[in-house]
Scaffold this motif. Structure first.
Motif, PDB file in Angstrom:
ATOM      1  N   GLN A  85       0.822  -1.205   0.000  1.00 18.71           N
ATOM      2  CA  GLN A  85       0.000   0.000   0.000  1.00 18.71           C
ATOM      3  C   GLN A  85       0.857   1.258   0.000  1.00 18.71           C
ATOM      4  OE1 GLN A  85      -2.446  -1.081   3.478  1.00 18.71           O
ATOM      5  NE2 GLN A  85      -4.159  -1.104   2.046  1.00 18.71           N
ATOM      6  N   THR A  86       0.382   2.268  -0.731  1.00 17.78           N
ATOM      7  CA  THR A  86       1.005   3.592  -0.734  1.00 17.78           C
ATOM      8  C   THR A  86      -0.095   4.615  -0.462  1.00 17.78           C
ATOM      9  OG1 THR A  86       0.654   4.114  -3.069  1.00 17.78           O
ATOM     10  CG2 THR A  86       2.620   2.837  -2.534  1.00 17.78           C
ATOM     11  N   THR A  87       0.293   5.780   0.016  1.00 23.32           N
ATOM     12  CA  THR A  87      -0.694   6.834   0.265  1.00 23.32           C
ATOM     13  C   THR A  87      -0.837   7.755  -0.935  1.00 23.32           C
ATOM     14  OG1 THR A  87       1.000   8.205   1.295  1.00 23.32           O
ATOM     15  CG2 THR A  87      -0.322   6.805   2.753  1.00 23.32           C
ATOM     16  N   SER A  88       0.052   7.633  -1.905  1.00 22.41           N
ATOM     17  CA  SER A  88       0.055   8.487  -3.084  1.00 22.41           C
ATOM     18  C   SER A  88      -0.671   7.796  -4.250  1.00 22.41           C
ATOM     19  CB  SER A  88       1.503   8.774  -3.487  1.00 22.41           C
ATOM     20  OG  SER A  88       1.550   9.538  -4.662  1.00 22.41           O
ATOM     21  N   THR A  89      -1.031   8.587  -5.259  1.00 21.78           N
ATOM     22  CA  THR A  89      -1.633   8.021  -6.475  1.00 21.78           C
ATOM     23  C   THR A  89      -0.582   7.691  -7.531  1.00 21.78           C
ATOM     24  OG1 THR A  89      -2.021  10.236  -7.370  1.00 21.78           O
ATOM     25  CG2 THR A  89      -3.822   9.200  -6.139  1.00 21.78           C
ATOM     26  N   ASP A 128       7.002  -1.409   0.968  1.00 22.04           N
ATOM     27  CA  ASP A 128       7.118  -2.447   1.987  1.00 22.04           C
ATOM     28  C   ASP A 128       6.517  -3.714   1.402  1.00 22.04           C
ATOM     29  OD1 ASP A 128       7.125  -4.057   4.215  1.00 22.04           O
ATOM     30  OD2 ASP A 128       5.832  -2.758   5.415  1.00 22.04           O
ATOM     31  N   ALA A 129       7.366  -4.530   0.783  1.00 22.09           N
ATOM     32  CA  ALA A 129       6.919  -5.694   0.012  1.00 22.09           C
ATOM     33  C   ALA A 129       7.268  -6.991   0.744  1.00 22.09           C
ATOM     34  CB  ALA A 129       7.595  -5.676  -1.359  1.00 22.09           C
ATOM     35  N   VAL A 179      16.288   0.937  -8.415  1.00 27.82           N
ATOM     36  CA  VAL A 179      16.157   0.740  -6.969  1.00 27.82           C
ATOM     37  C   VAL A 179      17.410   1.281  -6.293  1.00 27.82           C
ATOM     38  CG1 VAL A 179      15.998  -1.009  -5.140  1.00 27.82           C
ATOM     39  CG2 VAL A 179      14.662  -1.264  -7.238  1.00 27.82           C
ATOM     40  N   ARG A 180      17.230   2.183  -5.331  1.00 28.06           N
ATOM     41  CA  ARG A 180      18.360   2.743  -4.585  1.00 28.06           C
ATOM     42  C   ARG A 180      18.894   1.773  -3.553  1.00 28.06           C
ATOM     43  NH1 ARG A 180      16.277   8.820  -3.165  1.00 28.06           N
ATOM     44  NH2 ARG A 180      16.082   9.523  -5.319  1.00 28.06           N
ATOM     45  N   GLU A 181      17.982   1.096  -2.843  1.00 31.07           N
ATOM     46  CA  GLU A 181      18.419   0.137  -1.832  1.00 31.07           C
ATOM     47  C   GLU A 181      17.297  -0.841  -1.515  1.00 31.07           C
ATOM     48  OE1 GLU A 181      19.140   1.675   2.152  1.00 31.07           O
ATOM     49  OE2 GLU A 181      17.850   3.383   1.711  1.00 31.07           O
ATOM     50  N   VAL A 182      17.710  -1.999  -1.016  1.00 30.75           N
ATOM     51  CA  VAL A 182      16.779  -3.033  -0.583  1.00 30.75           C
ATOM     52  C   VAL A 182      17.225  -3.503   0.791  1.00 30.75           C
ATOM     53  CG1 VAL A 182      15.848  -5.331  -1.051  1.00 30.75           C
ATOM     54  CG2 VAL A 182      16.362  -3.800  -2.961  1.00 30.75           C
ATOM     55  N   LEU A 183      16.301  -3.528   1.732  1.00 31.35           N
ATOM     56  CA  LEU A 183      16.578  -3.985   3.094  1.00 31.35           C
ATOM     57  C   LEU A 183      15.548  -5.040   3.443  1.00 31.35           C
ATOM     58  CD1 LEU A 183      18.013  -3.680   5.867  1.00 31.35           C
ATOM     59  CD2 LEU A 183      16.325  -1.907   6.394  1.00 31.35           C
ATOM     60  N   GLU A 184      16.019  -6.229   3.851  1.00 28.05           N
ATOM     61  CA  GLU A 184      15.097  -7.288   4.249  1.00 28.05           C
ATOM     62  C   GLU A 184      15.122  -7.455   5.757  1.00 28.05           C
ATOM     63  OE1 GLU A 184      15.095 -10.941   2.078  1.00 28.05           O
ATOM     64  OE2 GLU A 184      15.539  -9.922   0.190  1.00 28.05           O
ATOM     65  N   GLN A 185      13.916  -7.506   6.349  1.00 28.87           N
ATOM     66  CA  GLN A 185      13.795  -7.703   7.791  1.00 28.87           C
ATOM     67  C   GLN A 185      12.421  -8.255   8.126  1.00 28.87           C
ATOM     68  OE1 GLN A 185      14.552  -3.673   9.150  1.00 28.87           O
ATOM     69  NE2 GLN A 185      12.374  -3.271   9.362  1.00 28.87           N
ATOM     70  N   ASP A 186      12.369  -9.182   9.054  1.00 30.05           N
ATOM     71  CA  ASP A 186      11.111  -9.737   9.563  1.00 30.05           C
ATOM     72  C   ASP A 186      10.152 -10.192   8.463  1.00 30.05           C
ATOM     73  OD1 ASP A 186      11.997  -9.168  12.170  1.00 30.05           O
ATOM     74  OD2 ASP A 186      11.183  -7.136  12.057  1.00 30.05           O
ATOM     75  N   GLY A 187      10.681 -10.848   7.436  1.00 26.12           N
ATOM     76  CA  GLY A 187       9.830 -11.353   6.367  1.00 26.12           C
ATOM     77  C   GLY A 187       9.346 -10.307   5.378  1.00 26.12           C
ATOM     78  N   ARG A 188       9.829  -9.102   5.505  1.00 30.45           N
ATOM     79  CA  ARG A 188       9.447  -8.010   4.598  1.00 30.45           C
ATOM     80  C   ARG A 188      10.687  -7.529   3.853  1.00 30.45           C
ATOM     81  NH1 ARG A 188       4.478  -8.238   3.527  1.00 30.45           N
ATOM     82  NH2 ARG A 188       4.436  -6.069   2.911  1.00 30.45           N
ATOM     83  N   ARG A 189      10.465  -6.891   2.723  1.00 26.19           N
ATOM     84  CA  ARG A 189      11.532  -6.316   1.902  1.00 26.19           C
ATOM     85  C   ARG A 189      11.192  -4.851   1.696  1.00 26.19           C
ATOM     86  NH1 ARG A 189      11.489  -9.391  -3.135  1.00 26.19           N
ATOM     87  NH2 ARG A 189      12.793 -10.895  -2.088  1.00 26.19           N
ATOM     88  N   LEU A 190      12.031  -3.971   2.210  1.00 24.92           N
ATOM     89  CA  LEU A 190      11.840  -2.517   2.025  1.00 24.92           C
ATOM     90  C   LEU A 190      12.640  -2.116   0.802  1.00 24.92           C
ATOM     91  CD1 LEU A 190      12.195  -1.379   5.735  1.00 24.92           C
ATOM     92  CD2 LEU A 190      10.113  -1.963   4.480  1.00 24.92           C
ATOM     93  N   VAL A 191      11.936  -1.631  -0.217  1.00 18.00           N
ATOM     94  CA  VAL A 191      12.543  -1.290  -1.508  1.00 18.00           C
ATOM     95  C   VAL A 191      12.431   0.219  -1.696  1.00 18.00           C
ATOM     96  CG1 VAL A 191      12.440  -1.649  -4.001  1.00 18.00           C
ATOM     97  CG2 VAL A 191      11.849  -3.529  -2.432  1.00 18.00           C
ATOM     98  N   ARG A 192      13.574   0.918  -1.687  1.00 16.87           N
ATOM     99  CA  ARG A 192      13.581   2.367  -1.921  1.00 16.87           C
ATOM    100  C   ARG A 192      13.791   2.607  -3.412  1.00 16.87           C
ATOM    101  NH1 ARG A 192      13.917   6.437   1.403  1.00 16.87           N
ATOM    102  NH2 ARG A 192      14.792   5.176   3.060  1.00 16.87           N
TER     103      ARG A 192
END
Length: 91
Positions: free
Chosen positions: A7-11, A20-21, A72-85
């Motif tokens: 989910q995102t808050t933007s259109t 947050d994938a 993609v600038r960076e990818v961080l994986e934690q707690d079963g989630r992947r944060l993709v900037r």
């Protein structure tokens, strides 16, 4: 919430936005702030760098957004989630 839903808050997506994938699946559904949805995939280029392919969609106000490939600038994986900037989109 479905684990495959991002989910995102933007259109629209923008550089620097963090998605947050799920960490266990490269294919997910983007849900924008106006309840518009489209498919997205985390892929790799020939050099192994991550990219995000976002399917085309139409916003609730009728704006058509074409399919786009994002760096993609960076990818961080934690707690079963992947944060993709996101970086810049390819033009």
């Amino acid at each position: 919430m479905d684990a495959y839903l991002v989910q995102t808050t933007s259109t629209h997506l923008s550089p620097g936005m963090v998605l947050d994938a799920p960490a266990y699946d490269d294919d997910f559904l983007l849900d924008f702030g106006d309840d518009t949805e489209t498919r997205a995939q985390l892929i790799r280029d020939d050099g192994g760098r991550p990219l995000v392919r976002v399917g085309g969609y139409m916003t609730m106000d009728g704006t058509v957004v074409a399919e786009r490939l994002w760096t993609v600038r960076e990818v961080l994986e934690q707690d079963g989630r992947r944060l993709v900037r996101l970086g810049e989109p390819f033009r």
